[in-house]
Enzyme design. Structure first.
Site, PDB file in Angstrom:
ATOM      1  N   GLU A  72      44.730  18.458  -2.333  1.00 49.50           N
ATOM      2  CA  GLU A  72      43.518  17.645  -2.358  1.00 49.50           C
ATOM      3  C   GLU A  72      43.779  16.503  -3.319  1.00 49.50           C
ATOM      4  O   GLU A  72      43.964  16.721  -4.521  1.00 49.50           O
ATOM      5  CB  GLU A  72      42.342  18.508  -2.821  1.00 49.50           C
ATOM      6  CG  GLU A  72      40.991  18.059  -2.357  1.00 49.50           C
ATOM      7  CD  GLU A  72      39.922  19.070  -2.742  1.00 49.50           C
ATOM      8  OE1 GLU A  72      39.113  18.729  -3.630  1.00 49.50           O
ATOM      9  OE2 GLU A  72      39.905  20.171  -2.192  1.00 49.50           O
ATOM     10  N   ASP A  77      31.453  14.774  -9.988  1.00 52.44           N
ATOM     11  CA  ASP A  77      32.524  15.248 -10.858  1.00 52.44           C
ATOM     12  C   ASP A  77      32.068  15.387 -12.294  1.00 52.44           C
ATOM     13  O   ASP A  77      31.322  14.555 -12.813  1.00 52.44           O
ATOM     14  CB  ASP A  77      33.720  14.292 -10.787  1.00 52.44           C
ATOM     15  CG  ASP A  77      34.341  14.267  -9.404  1.00 52.44           C
ATOM     16  OD1 ASP A  77      34.585  15.359  -8.876  1.00 52.44           O
ATOM     17  OD2 ASP A  77      34.555  13.174  -8.856  1.00 52.44           O
ATOM     18  N   TYR A  87      34.125  23.521   2.819  1.00 52.87           N
ATOM     19  CA  TYR A  87      34.316  23.626   1.382  1.00 52.87           C
ATOM     20  C   TYR A  87      33.000  24.118   0.779  1.00 52.87           C
ATOM     21  O   TYR A  87      32.015  23.380   0.753  1.00 52.87           O
ATOM     22  CB  TYR A  87      34.689  22.250   0.831  1.00 52.87           C
ATOM     23  CG  TYR A  87      35.113  22.180  -0.616  1.00 52.87           C
ATOM     24  CD1 TYR A  87      34.379  22.783  -1.635  1.00 52.87           C
ATOM     25  CD2 TYR A  87      36.239  21.449  -0.982  1.00 52.87           C
ATOM     26  CE1 TYR A  87      34.766  22.691  -2.960  1.00 52.87           C
ATOM     27  CE2 TYR A  87      36.637  21.328  -2.306  1.00 52.87           C
ATOM     28  CZ  TYR A  87      35.895  21.954  -3.288  1.00 52.87           C
ATOM     29  OH  TYR A  87      36.277  21.852  -4.593  1.00 52.87           O
TER      30      TYR A  87
END
Length: 263
Positions: free
Chosen positions: A49, A60, A175
């Site tokens: 990734e 993030d 995911y």
């Protein structure tokens, strides 16, 4: 069949769980980043990734935000990220690469040109966290038409009403974000993740891979045991941020991969 599809088919045939490693492209610099990425398959990584540095990475946590800033400060761009992938492909034509980032740099480049360039660089799939299913015509559907997997995130707040919409045009794998919040913010718990993975798998034949909050070989094994595999990002990026030699970073990655593969 993309490299991602082929990899998961091979893992399934072997009865193995997947291990995916996240690396920020260009962190701490282009050459070191490329050296790490080139070493990932040998450390047991099934899918790479590759983070696309961006100035406003809303999903993030501090660790990956800082990595993105280091990369940007070093002159990393979307083009340089594709250059890195292309350089990796000179010696490895089988390990899948998923480009993970945000839509703004792609939009600025132009979707059609980006998809052409990504394919040429050897990118196999995309995770674009700020494009919801309602915007599938923007990038998801063109990406699939170009032969790239478009991987969607499901989260603890993706309820049964929302889940079909999330899965509708997803390919490659799903995911599952194990925690509510940003990367590196809390530890994933297999007891919480297991039922959610089962719920998602009841609605799709795609592999379900779990990320966020996995920071040790033991945690990697525990999470992979209740899913089709595990993703680790912040814990690896932290090793790079600490200035560890590439060999030490890859040893740590191998321990995480061994954990997932032993599940």
């Amino acid at each position: 069949m993309t490299r991602i599809d082929a990899k998961f088919a091979a893992l399934k045939a072997e009865g193995k769980k997947a291990f995916i490693a996240y690396i920020m492209a260009g962190d701490p610099d282009f050459d070191t980043s490329l050296e790490v990425v080139k070493g990932l398959p040998g450390a047991g990584v099934d899918v790479i990734e590759l983070g696309l540095p961006f100035t406003d990475p809303m999903a993030d946590g501090p660790t990956i935000q800082a990595a993105g800033q280091r990369a940007l400060d070093g002159g990393m761009t979307l083009q340089r990220t594709l250059d890195l992938a292309r350089a990796f492909r000179e010696t490895d034509d089988t390990t899948p690469i998923v480009l993970m980032g945000y839509y703004n740099p792609i939009y600025s480049r132009g979707v059609e040109k980006f998809l052409d360039d990504a394919k040429a660089a050897g990118i196999d799939g995309l995770i674009v966290v700020d494009l919801p299913p309602e915007e599938d015509e923007e990038l998801c559907l063109p990406a699939q038409a170009a032969g790239l997997n478009f991987i969607r995130l499901a989260t603890p707040t993706t309820d049964d009403k929302r889940l079909p919409r999330v899965l509708q045009n997803t390919s490659g794998f799903v995911y599952y974000v194990s925690i509510t919040g940003i990367t590196g913010a809390a530890e994933a718990q297999a007891t919480n993740v297991g039922p959610e993975v089962a719920r998602i798998k009841s609605a799709t034949d795609l592999p379900v891979i779990v990320g966020f909050g996995i920071n040790s070989p033991e945690k990697s094994k525990a999470i992979a045991s209740v899913a089709d595999g595990a993703v680790v990002g912040s814990a690896i990026v932290s090793q790079i941020a600490a200035g560890k030699p590439v060999a030490e970073v890859l040893d740590f990655v191998k321990s995480l991969a061994d954990g997932a593969h032993s599940a």
